[in-house]
Structure formats: structure tokens, C-alpha cells
Design a protein around this motif. Structure first.
Motif, short mmCIF file in Angstrom:
data_model
loop_
_atom_site.label_atom_id
_atom_site.label_comp_id
_atom_site.label_asym_id
_atom_site.label_seq_id
_atom_site.Cartn_x
_atom_site.Cartn_y
_atom_site.Cartn_z
N THR A 128 32.62 97.49 38.12
CA THR A 128 34.01 97.79 38.45
C THR A 128 34.91 96.56 38.48
OG1 THR A 128 33.49 97.63 40.82
CG2 THR A 128 33.36 99.82 39.80
N ALA A 129 34.32 95.36 38.52
CA ALA A 129 35.14 94.14 38.55
C ALA A 129 35.83 93.95 37.20
CB ALA A 129 34.27 92.93 38.86
N LYS A 130 37.05 93.45 37.24
CA LYS A 130 37.83 93.20 36.03
C LYS A 130 37.98 91.69 35.83
CE LYS A 130 40.52 97.47 36.62
NZ LYS A 130 39.81 97.85 37.88
N VAL A 131 37.76 91.25 34.59
CA VAL A 131 37.88 89.83 34.25
C VAL A 131 39.01 89.67 33.25
CG1 VAL A 131 36.72 87.80 33.32
CG2 VAL A 131 35.41 89.51 34.63
N ASN A 132 39.99 88.84 33.59
CA ASN A 132 41.12 88.57 32.72
C ASN A 132 41.32 87.08 32.54
OD1 ASN A 132 42.25 91.33 32.20
ND2 ASN A 132 42.40 91.33 34.43
N ILE A 133 42.08 86.70 31.53
CA ILE A 133 42.35 85.30 31.27
C ILE A 133 43.33 84.75 32.29
CG2 ILE A 133 43.46 83.70 29.64
CD1 ILE A 133 42.23 85.36 27.39
N LEU A 134 43.04 83.55 32.75
CA LEU A 134 43.95 82.82 33.64
C LEU A 134 44.50 81.65 32.84
CD1 LEU A 134 45.06 82.12 36.51
CD2 LEU A 134 42.97 80.79 36.84
N GLY A 135 45.80 81.55 32.78
CA GLY A 135 46.40 80.48 31.99
C GLY A 135 46.78 80.97 30.60
N GLU A 136 46.81 80.03 29.65
CA GLU A 136 47.27 80.36 28.31
C GLU A 136 46.29 81.27 27.58
OE1 GLU A 136 48.29 78.14 24.05
OE2 GLU A 136 47.59 76.97 25.78
N VAL A 137 46.81 82.37 27.02
CA VAL A 137 46.02 83.26 26.20
C VAL A 137 46.04 82.72 24.76
CG1 VAL A 137 45.76 85.60 25.32
CG2 VAL A 137 46.57 85.23 27.65
N LYS A 138 44.86 82.54 24.18
CA LYS A 138 44.77 81.94 22.85
C LYS A 138 44.30 82.99 21.85
CE LYS A 138 44.15 77.41 24.86
NZ LYS A 138 43.44 76.12 24.88
N GLY A 139 45.23 83.87 21.48
CA GLY A 139 44.91 84.94 20.55
C GLY A 139 43.89 85.90 21.15
N GLU A 140 43.03 86.41 20.29
CA GLU A 140 42.00 87.35 20.73
C GLU A 140 40.69 86.64 21.05
OE1 GLU A 140 41.63 90.27 17.70
OE2 GLU A 140 43.61 91.17 18.06
N GLU A 141 40.68 85.31 20.98
CA GLU A 141 39.42 84.59 21.09
C GLU A 141 39.15 84.04 22.48
OE1 GLU A 141 38.73 82.70 16.74
OE2 GLU A 141 40.54 82.04 17.78
N GLY A 142 40.13 84.16 23.38
CA GLY A 142 39.89 83.68 24.73
C GLY A 142 41.11 83.03 25.35
N GLY A 143 40.87 82.16 26.30
CA GLY A 143 41.94 81.47 27.02
C GLY A 143 41.34 80.53 28.04
N ALA A 144 42.18 79.75 28.68
CA ALA A 144 41.72 78.60 29.45
C ALA A 144 40.80 78.96 30.62
CB ALA A 144 42.93 77.81 29.95
N GLY A 145 41.26 79.78 31.57
CA GLY A 145 40.48 80.11 32.75
C GLY A 145 40.23 81.60 32.86
N ARG A 146 39.73 82.04 34.01
CA ARG A 146 39.49 83.46 34.23
C ARG A 146 39.93 83.84 35.65
NH1 ARG A 146 38.94 82.80 29.64
NH2 ARG A 146 37.24 83.43 28.23
N ILE A 147 40.31 85.10 35.83
CA ILE A 147 40.56 85.63 37.16
C ILE A 147 39.82 86.97 37.28
CG2 ILE A 147 42.75 86.71 36.48
CD1 ILE A 147 43.69 85.92 39.40
N VAL A 148 39.02 87.08 38.32
CA VAL A 148 38.22 88.28 38.56
C VAL A 148 38.87 89.06 39.69
CG1 VAL A 148 35.99 89.16 39.33
CG2 VAL A 148 36.08 87.17 37.81
N THR A 149 39.03 90.37 39.51
CA THR A 149 39.57 91.24 40.56
C THR A 149 38.54 92.32 40.89
OG1 THR A 149 40.72 92.57 38.89
CG2 THR A 149 41.98 90.82 39.97
N PHE A 150 38.40 92.59 42.19
CA PHE A 150 37.45 93.59 42.69
C PHE A 150 38.21 94.81 43.19
CE2 PHE A 150 35.40 89.43 43.76
CZ PHE A 150 34.32 89.54 42.90
N ASP A 151 37.70 95.99 42.86
CA ASP A 151 38.24 97.22 43.44
C ASP A 151 37.89 97.30 44.92
OD1 ASP A 151 39.35 98.03 41.06
OD2 ASP A 151 37.68 99.34 40.50
N ASP A 152 36.67 96.90 45.26
CA ASP A 152 36.22 96.90 46.65
C ASP A 152 36.15 95.45 47.14
OD1 ASP A 152 35.83 99.72 46.72
OD2 ASP A 152 33.94 99.43 45.63
#
Length: 289
Positions: A128-152
Motif C-alpha cells: 500500500t505504500a506509494k513511492v514518488n520522485i523527490l526533486g527534479e523529475v528526469k523524464g520517465e527514467e527516474g529523478g533525484a530522490g524519493r518520498i514514500v507515503t503510507f496509508d497507515d
């Protein structure tokens, strides 16, 4: 350039394209030996090119050292044996060994170091955890950092245990605000994340190191901080990289590979049976005493 070095560099570009690296970074071929050894079938993976790693590498014919951190970072006007880091590069080059650095391209790519860190903190909430890019998004290949969000939400004690287990650490440094609160978001950056976390709205900042006043400011704003030691957030990824490199080399040896290798080069890759070796002497430079 030997076929071993050429094929490994192409494989690393598939894993972590150098265009994903930060503009300030020094990535790619750091030094190319003009006398590559034709009998060298070993590739060494390390976080840092220390004197101990140099000595380990020189014991076995080695085609390439993949050093995550760039051994040369600041501009230089000379290469001499008086400087230990420069001496390591010179000695490797003389022994027929080249050096390649992926650094922040390996942080940014999907499936890279920051995603590996994110996997370690999701625990039983992975589905259920969501992982998204933190910082600059570099196309479809990734980005600098990550931010994880929890439903619970999760508490800080549980999160710290997940971090220690994933990184095989007995202790980490934790900054705690005056009032404990449930955690629903974690900002992640391998290595040193203080600059990347500036202005980021997350309950926890998880990285290797931050400057003193960055930690004070984060805690004053009600954030938790988890610091593990710079290279401790990176070294555990080397076995993952070894597997990815082996798979990428196998792909390059196939006829349908679009990466521009000739039939002769593909045959050479198949023949070589490369030894991908994770350095046994590479370690975090600081001890707890």
C-alpha cells in the motif's frame, strides 16, 4: 578500449544512464588505461576507491573498477603519486585497469539506490505504500530522490528498526521533535540529503548525513531525522548492482540487443565469463569507539 570495459560501460549505461546524473557530478569513465590487460576478466564494484580497495584489486587481473563515488571530484592541475587518491588511479592505469563512476545517475534511476532504500522502509506496508520522485523529475527514467507515503501511519521506533535491518546496522542517529507523532511520509536521499530536503514537507528525513544546522532546523519544524552514515546508505546496494550488471551483460550478448555491439564483440562477451566482484575491503570510513 578492451571489449570487457566497453561492454561493462554499455551495460552500466542501460542500468543507470549518465544523463540522469546531477549537473555538478563527475560521472562516467574517470580514467581509461592505455594498456588494458587482455587476460583481465574481473570487474570490481566498490563505493570508494580507497588504498585498501586498490591493494585488493591489484591482486587479481582486473579490467575495470566501478567506483560509485568519483575518485576525482575537484578540478586538478596535476596527477601525482603524492596524492593517495591520484596514486590509486595511476597505479590502476599502469596495471591495465580502468575506472568508471555512476554516482548520482545510480541514485536517480528507477530501481537504483534511492528505490532500494525506499523498499527497506516499507516493510509489511509494501503493498500500500506509494513511492514518488523527490526533486527534479528526469523524464520517465527516474529523478533525484524519493518520498514514500503510507496509508497507515507508522511510529518512529518501527521505522528505525526497518532502517537498521535493511542496512544491517546496529545503531543510527535519530533526531526527534518535542512531540512524537505518527509518520505517514518519509523523504529519502542516499548519501547526503540536507540540500535536497530543503523545503520538503515530510514527516521524516532519511539519509546518510546532514549538516548540524540542517538537523536543528528540521527538528525545530517538527520533522524526524534518521542519519545512518554517508556510505551506509549506499554500500548494501552493491549486490543488487552486481545482479543488474550480470543481467545487462547477458542481454548485450544477445543478437536482438540494439546497443551497437558487433557479432564479434557479442561472441567475446559470451566467451569471457566475467567475474563481477564486490570489494571485500570497501567499508564505511568511521568506527564507533
Amino acid at each position: 578500449m578492451s571489449i570487457v570495459v566497453k561492454s561493462v560501460c554499455k551495460a552500466l549505461e542501460r542500468i543507470a544512464p549518465l544523463r540522469l546524473a546531477e549537473p555538478w557530478d563527475k560521472v562516467g569513465m574517470i580514467i581509461e588505461s592505455p594498456v588494458p590487460r587482455t587476460d583481465a576478466k574481473r570487474v570490481v564494484l566498490t563505493i570508494d576507491l580507497t588504498t585498501a580497495v586498490l591493494e585488493e584489486t591489484l591482486k587479481v587481473p582486473t579490467a575495470l573498477v566501478v567506483s560509485y563515488h568519483p575518485p576525482l571530484f575537484q578540478p586538478i592541475t596535476s596527477l601525482t603519486l603524492a596524492n593517495p587518491l591520484q596514486a590509486s588511479l595511476l597505479k590502476l592505469s599502469a596495471a591495465g585497469t580502468s575506472v568508471f563512476c555512476p554516482h548520482t545517475s545510480l541514485d536517480a534511476t528507477w530501481g537504483g539506490i534511492n528505490d532500494w532504500l525506499a523498499e527497506g522502509i516499507t516493510g509489511p506496508q509494501k503493498a500500500t505504500a506509494k513511492v514518488n520522485i523527490l526533486g527534479e523529475v528526469k523524464g520517465e527514467e527516474g529523478g533525484a530522490g524519493r518520498i514514500v507515503t503510507f496509508d497507515d501511519p507508522v511510529n518512529i521506533e518501527e521505522l528505525v528498526q526497518r532502517v537498521k535491518k535493511h542496512l544491517s546496522l546496529s545503531q543510527v542517529d535519530v533526531g526527534r521533535p518535542l512531540t512524537d507523532k505518527p509518520i505517514t511520509s518519509v523523504a529519502i536521499c542516499a548519501g547526503a540529503g540536507g540540500t535536497m530536503f530543503s523545503g520538503v514537507d515530510a514527516d521524516v528525513y532519511f539519509t546518510g548525513e546532514m549538516q548540524h544546522h540542517e538537523v536543528l532546523g528540521a527538528v525545530a519544524r517538527g520533522r524526524y531525522v534518521i542519519l545512518c552514515g554517508h556510505t551506509n546508505t549506499e554500500r548494501g546496494y552493491l549486490p543488487v548492482l552486481a545482479k543488474k550488471l550480470s543481467d545487462a551483460l547477458s542481454y548485450l550478448a544477445q543478437e536482438e540487443s540494439p546497443d551497437g555491439l558487433s557479432l564479434e564483440e557479442r561472441a567475446e562477451i559470451k566467451k569471457y565469463q566475467l567475474d563481477i566482484h564486490i570489494s571485500q575491503t570497501d567499508r564505511h570510513p568511521l568506527d564507533h569507539m
